[in-house]
Motif scaffolding. Structure first.
Motif, short mmCIF file in Angstrom:
data_model
loop_
_atom_site.label_atom_id
_atom_site.label_comp_id
_atom_site.label_asym_id
_atom_site.label_seq_id
_atom_site.Cartn_x
_atom_site.Cartn_y
_atom_site.Cartn_z
N GLY A 137 -56.41 -58.23 43.75
CA GLY A 137 -56.13 -59.48 43.40
C GLY A 137 -54.40 -59.56 43.32
N LEU A 138 -53.50 -59.82 42.42
CA LEU A 138 -52.25 -60.18 42.30
C LEU A 138 -51.45 -59.01 41.85
CD1 LEU A 138 -52.29 -63.61 40.25
CD2 LEU A 138 -52.20 -63.32 42.95
N ASN A 139 -52.12 -57.62 41.85
CA ASN A 139 -51.47 -56.46 41.44
C ASN A 139 -50.09 -56.17 42.17
OD1 ASN A 139 -54.39 -54.66 40.35
ND2 ASN A 139 -53.41 -56.21 39.34
N ALA A 140 -50.41 -56.05 43.42
CA ALA A 140 -49.33 -55.70 44.28
C ALA A 140 -48.34 -56.86 44.33
CB ALA A 140 -49.90 -55.62 45.94
N ASP A 141 -48.60 -58.19 44.38
CA ASP A 141 -47.58 -59.26 44.03
C ASP A 141 -46.81 -59.13 42.90
OD1 ASP A 141 -48.83 -59.99 46.44
OD2 ASP A 141 -49.35 -62.06 45.97
N SER A 164 -52.50 -65.19 45.93
CA SER A 164 -51.94 -63.73 46.32
C SER A 164 -51.55 -64.13 47.89
CB SER A 164 -53.03 -62.65 46.30
OG SER A 164 -54.10 -63.14 47.35
N ILE A 165 -50.33 -62.97 47.86
CA ILE A 165 -49.69 -63.28 49.21
C ILE A 165 -49.63 -61.69 49.99
CG2 ILE A 165 -47.35 -62.99 50.28
CD1 ILE A 165 -46.57 -65.12 48.05
N GLY A 166 -49.51 -60.55 49.13
CA GLY A 166 -49.81 -59.26 49.80
C GLY A 166 -50.78 -58.90 50.53
N TYR A 193 -51.71 -43.99 64.64
CA TYR A 193 -51.92 -44.20 63.33
C TYR A 193 -51.22 -45.56 62.93
CZ TYR A 193 -52.17 -43.52 58.16
OH TYR A 193 -52.26 -43.61 56.98
N VAL A 194 -51.92 -46.55 62.39
CA VAL A 194 -51.42 -47.70 61.83
C VAL A 194 -51.48 -47.83 60.34
CG1 VAL A 194 -51.80 -50.18 62.14
CG2 VAL A 194 -52.01 -49.09 64.22
N HIS A 195 -50.45 -47.95 59.59
CA HIS A 195 -50.69 -48.32 58.23
C HIS A 195 -50.06 -49.72 57.79
CE1 HIS A 195 -49.07 -48.08 54.03
NE2 HIS A 195 -50.51 -47.47 53.64
N SER A 196 -50.59 -50.46 56.71
CA SER A 196 -50.15 -51.38 56.24
C SER A 196 -50.55 -51.33 54.85
CB SER A 196 -50.74 -52.64 56.84
OG SER A 196 -50.50 -53.92 56.16
N SER A 197 -49.74 -51.73 53.75
CA SER A 197 -49.99 -51.94 52.41
C SER A 197 -49.76 -53.31 52.00
CB SER A 197 -48.94 -50.91 51.67
OG SER A 197 -48.09 -51.41 51.30
N LEU A 198 -50.48 -53.65 50.87
CA LEU A 198 -50.45 -54.96 50.16
C LEU A 198 -48.95 -55.11 49.53
CD1 LEU A 198 -53.72 -53.93 50.30
CD2 LEU A 198 -53.77 -55.45 48.02
N TRP A 199 -48.58 -54.21 49.05
CA TRP A 199 -47.34 -54.07 48.31
C TRP A 199 -46.02 -54.29 49.41
CZ3 TRP A 199 -43.05 -50.65 48.12
CH2 TRP A 199 -41.99 -51.32 47.14
N GLU A 200 -46.01 -53.59 50.40
CA GLU A 200 -45.07 -53.62 51.44
C GLU A 200 -45.11 -55.02 52.04
OE1 GLU A 200 -44.27 -49.56 53.69
OE2 GLU A 200 -46.37 -49.70 52.96
N TRP A 204 -41.99 -57.62 51.99
CA TRP A 204 -41.63 -58.41 53.27
C TRP A 204 -41.38 -59.90 53.20
CZ3 TRP A 204 -43.12 -61.96 56.83
CH2 TRP A 204 -42.18 -61.74 57.98
N PHE A 205 -42.65 -60.44 52.51
CA PHE A 205 -42.82 -61.84 52.36
C PHE A 205 -41.21 -62.33 51.78
CE2 PHE A 205 -43.65 -65.49 49.88
CZ PHE A 205 -44.18 -66.43 50.85
#
Length: 404
Positions: A137-141, A164-166, A193-200, A204-205
């Motif tokens: 949910g909103l944890n990373a945000d 949520s945005i992340g 290898y591709v990586h994306s994270s909710l927090w990053e 960035w937003f």
């Protein structure tokens, strides 16, 4: 010449991975989702429900094919191998340690397919003290400083309009990274290898705030404080109008249209950026007089007048008003499909890749979201796993072991 579709196997759950898959489906990819035999990817029962199925399932799984397999099944390893051999891309949403335990890690899958694009989506990235914290949910945000809260009946709560945005943005960046990686792979780079994270993604937003805070020790200016010429005003029918005549030629036109004093046309310094927002000593008086003028007409009249004068502006609409607008229909913001005899609308990806301008504005109908395991036999046959001996491990009615 026919173009072979990008083949994606999605092992992820919830929002980010499925959103990446959905974006790529709408750009022409073929997606097979490998799901838990009991609850799928977690989206089928996520409220609110539309015709008995979660909205998330409609919005994120339309057009995918569903395969069910229990990760504790004796067939799990060979199905994972078959999936990796068939795929151009796999998407995995597990923590690295879980991915290794399930045979879904980069090393294992690229050993099977040395040309594979592997996309990992994590909660908080691959380094640092937060990397192993579970995220929902909103944890990373919240960790990214984005979640606005207020007091309601003596308790702390997020403001009602915040979503949520992340998580969704991580899916967008995952899709972007996948397409870049596929191009590199097709140019001879081999496995990627591709990586994306909710927090990053959530961080960035706030790129404007991050750059300003890091360099100047303060946040980026709030929109409400930019000045009198990039501001909101109330109309005669108590609607909100945002005006933005910040270039000189727009400001001249706005002064004429709103009946502002002629001498105001020369107030401002447009020499630095070509824009002037009205944040100088004239701001308070400009705000007062502009508000008086805006209050003389209803919103519809201002929309007509500002549109005709070609001055940047916007009515502050609700989401329902924007969705119901003629403009939304003309640009294919929603695409319609059928689900068990009902029309269901889901958002279109806001990007088109077509032969020429103007094509594809009205999007083609997508197949409905699949039933849990609806395509298991069909897909396993394609993958060369036509007769798995442990059928109990594939049946969503079987056992109580943990799913993938």
């Amino acid at each position: 010449m026919p173009i072979r579709k990008l083949r994606i196997v999605d092992f992820s759950t919830h929002m980010s991975g499925p959103l990446a898959s959905q974006l790529l489906i709408q750009l022409g990819a073929e997606v097979v989702k490998v799901e838990n035999p009991r609850v799928g990817d977690g989206n089928r029962g996520m409220l609110p429900m539309i015709h008995g199925v979660g909205m998330f399932h409609h919005a994120l799984s339309s057009g995918v094919r569903s395969v069910i397999v229990d990760r504790r099944s004796s067939d799990w390893p060979r199905i994972v191998v078959a999936a990796a051999k068939w795929a151009d891309v796999v998407i995995v949403g597990s923590r690295p340690s879980d991915a290794v335990r399930r045979g879904l890690d980069f090393a294992s899958l690229t050993k099977v397919n040395p040309e594979l694009v592997y996309c990992a989506i994590s909660g908080y990235g691959e380094a640092g003290p937060w990397q192993n914290i579970p995220a929902h949910g909103l944890n990373a945000d919240a960790f990214a400083g984005l979640v606005p809260v207020h007091k309601v009946d003596g308790r702390i709560a997020t403001i009602p309009s915040y979503q949520s945005i992340g998580p969704p943005l991580a899916g967008v960046f995952a899709a972007l990274g996948i397409l870049a990686a596929v191009r590199e792979r097709d140019q001879g780079a081999g496995a990627r290898y591709v990586h994306s994270s909710l927090w990053e993604a959530a961080m960035w937003f706030s790129w404007r705030n991050l750059a300003t805070q890091a360099n100047l020790g303060e946040p980026w200016p709030a929109y409400r404080d930019l000045g009198s010429r990039s501001a909101t005003y109330c109309t005669a029918d108590d609607r909100v109008l945002l005006i933005c005549p910040i270039e000189k030629h727009f400001w001249d036109r706005f002064c004429d249209l709103a009946g502002l004093p002629r001498e105001w046309k020369t107030v401002g310094d447009w020499s630095i950026s070509g824009m002037y927002l009205g944040a100088g000593p004239e701001e308070a008086e400009e705000r007062r007089v502009i508000q008086m003028r805006i209050k003389e007409r209803p919103l519809a009249a201002w929309i007509a007048a500002l549109t005709a004068a070609e001055i940047p502006f916007a009515p502050v609409l609700t989401i329902a008003e924007a969705l119901a607008s003629e403009h939304a229909a003309a640009n294919g913001v929603m695409r319609t499909g059928r689900y068990k005899g009902h029309d269901v609308s889901i958002p279109s990806a806001p990007v088109r890749v077509v032969d020429a301008p103007g094509l594809g504005v009205v999007r083609e109908e997508l197949p409905p979201p699949p039933g849990l395991g609806e395509h298991t036999a069909e897909v396993l046959a394609e993958w060369g796993v036509a007769d798995p001996p442990d059928r109990a491990g594939l049946d969503h009615r079987a056992g109580s072991g943990a799913g993938c």
